[in-house]
Design an enzyme around this catalytic site. Structure first.
Site, PDB file in Angstrom:
ATOM      1  N   GLU A 173       0.898  -1.203   0.019  1.00 35.61           N
ATOM      2  CA  GLU A 173      -0.007   0.204  -0.026  1.00 35.61           C
ATOM      3  C   GLU A 173       0.933   1.201   0.039  1.00 35.61           C
ATOM      4  OE1 GLU A 173      -2.779  -0.037   3.200  1.00 35.61           O
ATOM      5  OE2 GLU A 173      -4.145  -1.711   2.434  1.00 35.61           O
ATOM      6  N   GLU A 202      -5.945  -7.519  -0.150  1.00 37.06           N
ATOM      7  CA  GLU A 202      -6.449  -7.226   1.117  1.00 37.06           C
ATOM      8  C   GLU A 202      -7.709  -6.604   1.324  1.00 37.06           C
ATOM      9  OE1 GLU A 202      -3.056  -5.803   3.643  1.00 37.06           O
ATOM     10  OE2 GLU A 202      -4.515  -4.204   4.448  1.00 37.06           O
TER      11      GLU A 202
HETATM   12  C1  IDC Z   1      -2.410  -3.314  10.724  1.00 38.82           C
HETATM   13  C2  IDC Z   1      -2.473  -4.288  11.703  1.00 38.82           C
HETATM   14  C3  IDC Z   1      -2.281  -3.876  13.020  1.00 38.82           C
HETATM   15  C4  IDC Z   1      -0.728  -3.254  13.074  1.00 38.82           C
HETATM   16  C5  IDC Z   1      -0.639  -2.312  11.960  1.00 38.82           C
HETATM   17  C6  IDC Z   1       1.000  -1.658  11.659  1.00 38.82           C
HETATM   18  O1  IDC Z   1      -3.798  -4.646  11.881  1.00 38.82           O
HETATM   19  O2  IDC Z   1      -2.244  -4.918  13.906  1.00 38.82           O
HETATM   20  O3  IDC Z   1      -0.268  -2.879  14.226  1.00 38.82           O
HETATM   21  O4  IDC Z   1      -1.109  -2.639  10.693  1.00 38.82           O
HETATM   22  O5  IDC Z   1       0.947  -0.380  11.198  1.00 38.82           O
HETATM   23  C7  IDC Z   1      -3.888  -1.962   5.957  1.00 38.82           C
HETATM   24  C8  IDC Z   1      -2.492  -2.447   6.049  1.00 38.82           C
HETATM   25  C9  IDC Z   1      -2.418  -3.541   7.060  1.00 38.82           C
HETATM   26  C10 IDC Z   1      -3.180  -2.695   8.301  1.00 38.82           C
HETATM   27  C11 IDC Z   1      -4.358  -2.746   8.223  1.00 38.82           C
HETATM   28  C12 IDC Z   1      -5.310  -2.426   9.287  1.00 38.82           C
HETATM   29  O6  IDC Z   1      -2.168  -2.769   4.753  1.00 38.82           O
HETATM   30  O7  IDC Z   1      -0.813  -3.689   7.271  1.00 38.82           O
HETATM   31  O8  IDC Z   1      -2.676  -3.935   9.553  1.00 38.82           O
HETATM   32  N1  IDC Z   1      -4.693  -1.937   7.082  1.00 38.82           N
HETATM   33  O9  IDC Z   1      -4.842  -0.961   9.443  1.00 38.82           O
HETATM   34  N2  IDC Z   1      -4.290  -1.172   4.919  1.00 38.82           N
HETATM   35  C13 IDC Z   1      -5.658  -0.703   5.540  1.00 38.82           C
HETATM   36  C14 IDC Z   1      -5.814  -1.192   6.771  1.00 38.82           C
END
Ligand code: IDC
Length: 353
Positions: free
Chosen positions: A189, A276
């Site tokens: 992303e 995702e």
């Molecule tokens: C989130 C995880 C969280 C972690 C964080 C790190 O759920 O536990 O602490 O990342 O920055 C994304 C991302 C994905 C995110 C997720 C939710 O690809 O890594 O995971 N998210 O925020 N894009 C949109 C949402």
């Protein structure tokens, strides 16, 4: 390359068929064993083919992902959480449960690049690569497709760690070049000002490195604004075959407007892969919105879009599919699953249809 793979596959098939015929002949020639041999041979033939066994090498045809026979295929499955934080789910039995009980045909291995203990930010590179390699091996053994995800997030722009990305994908593609089931996702992303122009330039360097080893691998490319701006990819697509563009959604945050964009782009022929998504909001937590999630699933079904759910872990956040503190890594019961886990399992099993 494709021919080589096909030849090898044909050879394997012929070899196996000859071996089975010989074995059957031998067993049938042995007096008194006919009764026992019959049902046994039958059982082996009845065994359902694995997803990769049934569909083989995938490629992109117009907006569609198609299998070795040219038929449309929809990949569906789960993404791991960050491999350095939740390595325990890189386990063959975990993937087996996802395949056999959940109905998944694909797993995604999320290798964070720049978060705490990320691949480029202090994580143990060898251990992390071992996790990716083990994950690919387990998926291969089980005949599942597997996505190697270079999980750009905190780094925002994939060009920040481009050198390491080039070295990583060079090594991965060389190692897995003869596998039909490996898909490369080169930047999860891009966000916060990372432009499509910059991503295009990055992809223009990383894709040839993968293709040098594996000319026909399917490659997923992330898009600006946390993989939402697929319209920018449509306006200026990459000049490579077998490339798909990532669209990510979190159902409680991204609603009609992103679905409209998605549909418009696919209608115009853009190959889109939902590598995702979550049923909750974009923080990965907050309340689930299953009504919105169901609308997304309808859209995915209508256009045959592949989708991978975030995340396979027991973290105390809505998007984790296991309840916090669940110690099992496979064969979960309904009680082991969070609300998200129960929903996505039913979805993957086709029980919402
Ligand atoms: C989130 C995880 C969280 C972690 C964080 C790190 O759920 O536990 O602490 O990342 O920055 C994304 C991302 C994905 C995110 C997720 C939710 O690809 O890594 O995971 N998210 O925020 N894009 C949109 C949402």
């Amino acid at each position: 390359m494709k021919d080589r793979k096909r030849d090898r596959k044909a050879l394997r098939k012929t070899g196996l068929a000859a071996f089975m015929a010989l074995l059957t002949a031998l067993v049938l020639c042995m007096p008194g064993t006919v009764q026992a041999a019959g049902p046994h041979v039958q059982a082996a033939e009845d065994k359902a083919p694995t997803p990769v066994g049934a569909h083989g090498a995938l490629r992109v045809n117009g907006p569609d992902l198609v299998d070795a026979k040219g038929e449309k295929i929809q990949l569906k499955g789960m993404s791991t959480h960050g491999l350095s934080w939740f390595p325990r789910y890189v386990d063959k039995e975990t993937f087996r449960t996802l395949r056999d009980d959940w109905g998944a045909n694909c797993v995604r291995l999320a290798l964070y690049t720049d978060e705490y203990n990320g691949y480029c930010s202090g994580g143990n590179k060898e251990e992390l690569k071992n996790l990716v390699n083990n994950g690919v091996s387990y998926a291969t053994d089980l005949g599942m497709y597997v996505i190697v995800d270079w999980h750009v997030l905190n780094d925002r722009d994939p060009n920040v760690h481009k050198g390491e990305a080039l070295a990583f994908f060079d090594e991965m593609a060389e190692k897995w070049k003869d596998h039909d089931n490996v898909i490369y996702e080169i930047c999860n992303e891009p966000n916060s000002g990372a432009t499509w122009e910059g991503i295009r330039a990055y992809a223009g360097e990383v894709i040839p490195v993968i293709r040098k080893h594996d000319p026909d691998a399917v490659i997923i490319v992330g898009t600006p604004t946390w993989s939402q701006d697929i319209d920018q990819a449509l306006a200026s697509p990459l000049e490579f075959d077998n490339v798909m563009y990532a669209l990510h959604f979190y159902a409680a945050t991204h609603t009609d407007w992103l679905r409209d964009r998605c549909e418009k782009c696919v209608e115009k022929g853009l190959p889109v892969f939902i590598s995702e998504f979550g049923m909750c909001d974009a923080s990965g937590s907050g309340a689930n919105n299953f009504e919105q999630a169901a609308r997304w699933m309808e859209l995915a079904k209508k256009w045959n879009l592949s989708y991978i759910c975030w995340n396979l872990a027991d973290k105390n956040e809505t998007s984790s599919v296991l309840k916090p503190g669940c110690t099992k890594v496979s064969r979960w019961t309904e009680e082991d699953l969070s609300e998200s886990g129960q929903w996505i399992r039913r979805q993957l099993r086709g029980e919402h249809d």
